[in-house]
Write a protein that holds these residues in place. Structure first.
Motif, mmCIF file in Angstrom:
data_model
loop_
_atom_site.group_PDB
_atom_site.id
_atom_site.type_symbol
_atom_site.label_atom_id
_atom_site.label_comp_id
_atom_site.label_asym_id
_atom_site.label_seq_id
_atom_site.Cartn_x
_atom_site.Cartn_y
_atom_site.Cartn_z
ATOM 1 N N ARG A 18 43.544 -25.952 2.583
ATOM 2 C CA ARG A 18 44.515 -26.069 1.490
ATOM 3 C C ARG A 18 44.427 -24.861 0.558
ATOM 4 N N TRP A 32 46.010 -21.902 2.315
ATOM 5 C CA TRP A 32 47.466 -22.068 2.345
ATOM 6 C C TRP A 32 48.069 -21.761 0.967
ATOM 7 N N ALA A 33 47.384 -22.204 -0.092
ATOM 8 C CA ALA A 33 47.861 -21.930 -1.458
ATOM 9 C C ALA A 33 47.841 -20.426 -1.721
ATOM 10 N N PHE A 61 48.013 -18.068 0.491
ATOM 11 C CA PHE A 61 49.026 -17.449 1.344
ATOM 12 C C PHE A 61 50.401 -17.532 0.677
ATOM 13 N N ARG A 62 50.745 -18.732 0.165
ATOM 14 C CA ARG A 62 52.055 -18.921 -0.469
ATOM 15 C C ARG A 62 52.160 -18.110 -1.764
ATOM 16 N N TYR A 63 51.066 -18.094 -2.509
ATOM 17 C CA TYR A 63 51.035 -17.330 -3.761
ATOM 18 C C TYR A 63 51.279 -15.843 -3.462
ATOM 19 N N ASP A 64 50.583 -15.337 -2.448
ATOM 20 C CA ASP A 64 50.723 -13.952 -2.048
ATOM 21 C C ASP A 64 52.149 -13.654 -1.596
ATOM 22 N N PHE A 65 52.719 -14.594 -0.855
ATOM 23 C CA PHE A 65 54.100 -14.427 -0.364
ATOM 24 C C PHE A 65 55.064 -14.259 -1.540
ATOM 25 N N TRP A 66 54.938 -15.154 -2.537
ATOM 26 C CA TRP A 66 55.866 -15.095 -3.668
ATOM 27 C C TRP A 66 55.609 -13.865 -4.533
ATOM 28 N N ARG A 119 45.376 -12.993 -6.276
ATOM 29 C CA ARG A 119 45.044 -14.002 -5.254
ATOM 30 C C ARG A 119 43.575 -14.405 -5.362
ATOM 31 N N LEU A 139 53.599 -22.745 -6.915
ATOM 32 C CA LEU A 139 53.043 -21.396 -6.744
ATOM 33 C C LEU A 139 54.116 -20.321 -6.913
ATOM 34 N N ARG A 140 55.345 -20.692 -6.663
ATOM 35 C CA ARG A 140 56.445 -19.745 -6.865
ATOM 36 C C ARG A 140 56.585 -19.427 -8.359
#
Lengths: 123, 167
Positions: free
Chosen positions: B8, B11-12, B14-19, B34, B60-61
């Motif tokens: 988890r 994954w958090a 990863f999503r944070y980095d993506f946004w 991150r 996270l976005r």
């Protein structure tokens, strides 16, 4: 403390963070815990972390990394000299605002005056 | 921490980095943000559990948006990727429309070369020459729309005005 108004909190968050971190340095989650203990129960991590990042970028906070046994290094923040100046400025604004709002709140509301006179007549 | 908590957490991040990437934060700043989030989430998870720790952070976005306010830059690579994908998709749409048009010409049995442009592909042209048993000739030109769509996607994602504002 009653549930905090998020808009009010947002307005004073900078001042609160600069004060806390002038007293003692701390990393993100530790700051959140301290704020919760001080009565800001509704203040979420998602509000505090970006505020710390913003204040660091503005030069009001300095950061250092410290190794942690439980994972990545923690980023500890403390208030800088420009941060203390900003804190003094925002404290002055806050005190002026509190005084002005206090005057408004202490003056009798028009509705209450009418009610009082009505009560007197009835008596 | 349990394995599920580590997943988890990963994954958090990863999503944070993506946004953060979407909002135009550079690689180095992304890595720092991150790592800081991971450190805070680990500390919170040790205190209240990973579920509660993630709840506290919220979306996270939104976190990425708030954290990147003053460090956003022009994201050329993301803009180029978005532009190429958008242009390719509009070319694909044009290709299918052309096939549909050619099929209509063949079904009508008109027996002579037919040409037209395809809505909404301004400046496009399709010429279909159904020669019966001798074969079928189709020539197409997609016009400028795929290029414009690609350019619009590039500008929307790369936000090149940030480079102008900084200089």
């Amino acid at each position: 403390m009653a549930e905090n108004d998020p808009q009010l909190l947002k307005g004073v968050l900078t001042m609160v963070l600069l004060t806390l971190l002038a007293e003692e340095e701390g990393y993100g989650y530790a700051v959140v815990v301290r704020l919760h203990e001080l009565g800001f129960a509704g203040l979420a991590e998602g509000t505090v972390y970006p505020a710390l990042t913003r204040l660091e970028r503005q030069g009001f906070l300095a950061a250092r990394l410290e190794r942690s046994s439980s994972g990545p290094a923690r980023k500890y923040y403390r208030t800088t000299a420009p941060g203390l100046d900003e804190l003094a400025r925002s404290r002055r604004s806050w005190e002026e605002l509190v005084a002005a709002v206090g005057q408004v709140l202490e003056s009798p509301a028009p509705g209450n005056e009418r009610d009082t006179s009505k009560t007197k007549k009835e008596a | 921490m349990r394995v599920t908590d580590n997943v988890r957490l990963w994954w958090a991040q990863f999503r944070y980095d993506f946004w953060l990437d979407i909002y135009g934060v550079g690689r180095r700043d992304r890595r720092d943000l991150r790592r800081e989030l991971a450190g805070n989430l680990r500390a919170a998870a040790a205190d209240v559990g990973m579920g509660q720790a993630l709840l506290g952070v919220g979306g996270l976005r939104r976190l990425a948006h708030e954290s990147s306010r003053e460090i956003r830059r022009t994201s050329w690579s993301a803009g180029i990727s978005a532009g190429l994908v958008a242009a390719a998709l509009s070319l694909l749409a044009f290709f299918f429309l052309s096939l549909y048009y050619a099929e209509g010409v063949i079904d009508s049995g008109v027996g002579r070369p037919v040409s037209s442009w395809l809505f909404p592909f301004v400046g496009s042209s399709v010429e279909v020459n159904d020669q019966g048993r001798a074969g079928l000739e189709v020539s197409v030109s997609p016009g400028v729309l795929p290029l414009l769509v690609g350019l619009a996607a590039f500008v929307a994602v790369a936000r090149p005005w940030r480079a102008l504002r900084r200089s």
